[in-house]
Design a protein around this motif. Structure first.
Motif, short mmCIF file in Angstrom:
data_model
loop_
_atom_site.label_atom_id
_atom_site.label_comp_id
_atom_site.label_asym_id
_atom_site.label_seq_id
_atom_site.Cartn_x
_atom_site.Cartn_y
_atom_site.Cartn_z
N THR A 3 0.92 -0.90 0.00
CA THR A 3 -0.06 -0.16 0.08
C THR A 3 0.94 1.04 0.13
O THR A 3 1.25 0.98 0.79
CB THR A 3 -0.92 0.20 1.34
OG1 THR A 3 -1.61 -1.47 1.25
CG2 THR A 3 -1.50 1.30 1.66
N ARG A 4 0.46 2.06 -0.57
CA ARG A 4 1.20 3.28 -1.04
C ARG A 4 0.45 4.38 -0.34
O ARG A 4 -0.92 5.14 -0.39
CB ARG A 4 1.30 3.86 -2.03
CG ARG A 4 2.08 5.10 -2.59
CD ARG A 4 2.68 5.54 -3.98
NE ARG A 4 3.63 6.19 -3.91
CZ ARG A 4 4.53 6.63 -5.17
NH1 ARG A 4 3.82 6.19 -5.93
NH2 ARG A 4 5.10 7.47 -4.40
N ARG A 5 0.72 5.29 1.09
CA ARG A 5 -0.29 6.21 1.45
C ARG A 5 0.63 7.36 1.09
O ARG A 5 1.78 7.83 0.80
CB ARG A 5 0.48 5.77 3.15
CG ARG A 5 -0.96 4.79 3.49
CD ARG A 5 -0.91 3.84 4.79
NE ARG A 5 -1.22 3.47 4.76
CZ ARG A 5 -1.60 1.37 5.00
NH1 ARG A 5 0.00 1.65 4.22
NH2 ARG A 5 -2.08 0.81 5.50
N HIS A 123 4.83 5.05 3.28
CA HIS A 123 4.19 6.18 3.24
C HIS A 123 5.09 7.93 3.34
O HIS A 123 5.49 7.59 4.12
CB HIS A 123 3.78 5.74 5.63
CG HIS A 123 3.03 5.52 5.91
ND1 HIS A 123 1.65 5.26 5.98
CD2 HIS A 123 3.33 4.08 6.23
CE1 HIS A 123 1.12 4.35 6.47
NE2 HIS A 123 2.35 3.66 6.30
N GLU A 124 4.44 8.54 2.56
CA GLU A 124 4.57 9.92 1.76
C GLU A 124 3.84 11.41 2.35
O GLU A 124 2.54 10.55 1.96
CB GLU A 124 5.41 9.49 0.10
CG GLU A 124 6.01 8.23 0.08
CD GLU A 124 6.10 7.97 -1.34
OE1 GLU A 124 6.67 8.70 -2.01
OE2 GLU A 124 5.07 7.18 -1.53
N VAL A 125 4.87 12.16 2.34
CA VAL A 125 3.83 13.57 2.29
C VAL A 125 4.25 14.34 1.30
O VAL A 125 5.51 14.32 0.44
CB VAL A 125 4.54 14.03 4.27
CG1 VAL A 125 4.22 15.63 3.50
CG2 VAL A 125 4.41 13.42 4.71
N LEU A 126 3.27 14.56 0.40
CA LEU A 126 3.35 15.97 -0.34
C LEU A 126 3.05 16.99 -0.15
O LEU A 126 2.02 17.17 0.27
CB LEU A 126 2.97 14.86 -2.14
CG LEU A 126 2.86 13.36 -2.10
CD1 LEU A 126 1.85 13.79 -3.20
CD2 LEU A 126 3.89 13.42 -2.56
N VAL A 127 4.48 17.86 -0.12
CA VAL A 127 4.51 19.28 0.16
C VAL A 127 3.62 20.13 -1.41
O VAL A 127 4.99 20.26 -1.79
CB VAL A 127 4.95 20.46 1.00
CG1 VAL A 127 4.00 21.37 1.68
CG2 VAL A 127 5.49 19.22 2.43
#
Length: 195
Positions: A3-5, A123-127
């Motif tokens: 899963t990519r979150r 688990h990645e954050v995109l700003v």
């Protein structure tokens, strides 16, 4: 099945020159505290100063997590509708076919890179910026391209999307500002009644 979150966030409130304001800095610090409770593996950001600074503040709280630029996250108009709604006419005024095509290419690059499953659990954050949050949301919901219009989000709000192998994406959160006190919510929106 991996899963990519994605935790897609809009940068903190910024001034007319693109620098975070004191409010934007505080919003981002509170956002970073929220994200620190998650197993974040990477922070990606737009190359524009307000997103760069927001990502730096998040990275300071997520020690050891790589913070990297992703040019696909830059602020741009992802799609110019054939007949824009009257309320949006000024936004698209003067957009020529070449500019519109460039925006479409950037939007497609954004979804090609981030809106897909992964080989391993991530688990990645995109700003990024409001229009890019709207574009990723529209894409996850498989809505028509022009539907990105009006899918606004507040500064430092969280939209969470999961991508699975062989399945449609799942929208977990949209425009969630629960980590912000009332006085720091709803920046980035025009004046209106708030729920």
């Amino acid at each position: 099945m991996a899963t990519r979150r994605l935790y897609v966030v809009r940068h903190g409130a910024a001034d007319a020159f693109g620098a975070l304001t004191d409010v934007g800095q505080r919003q981002t610090e509170l956002l970073a505290e929220r994200l620190a409770r998650l197993p974040i593996g990477a922070v990606w950001h737009s190359p524009l100063p307000r997103a760069v600074r927001s990502a730096q503040l998040i990275g300071e709280r997520l020690r050891g997590v790589p913070v990297q630029e992703a040019p696909e996250l830059i602020d741009h108009i992802p799609h110019v509708p054939e007949k824009p709604p009257a309320a949006w006419a000024g936004v698209f005024d003067g957009y020529d076919p070449a500019e519109a095509a460039k925006g479409e290419r950037l939007a497609d690059a954004l979804t090609d890179r981030f809106a897909r499953d992964a080989e391993v659990e991530t688990h990645e954050v995109l700003v990024t910026h409001a229009y890019q949050v709207a574009w990723l949301l529209r894409h996850a919901l498989e809505a028509p391209r022009e539907r990105w219009l009006g899918l606004s989000c507040g500064n430092a709000a969280v939209t969470a999307i999961e991508y699975y192998t062989g399945a449609a994406p799942s929208l977990l959160l949209y425009n969630d500002m629960s980590h912000l006190p009332a006085e720091l919510r709803w920046t980035g929106f025009g004046p209106s009644v708030r729920p």
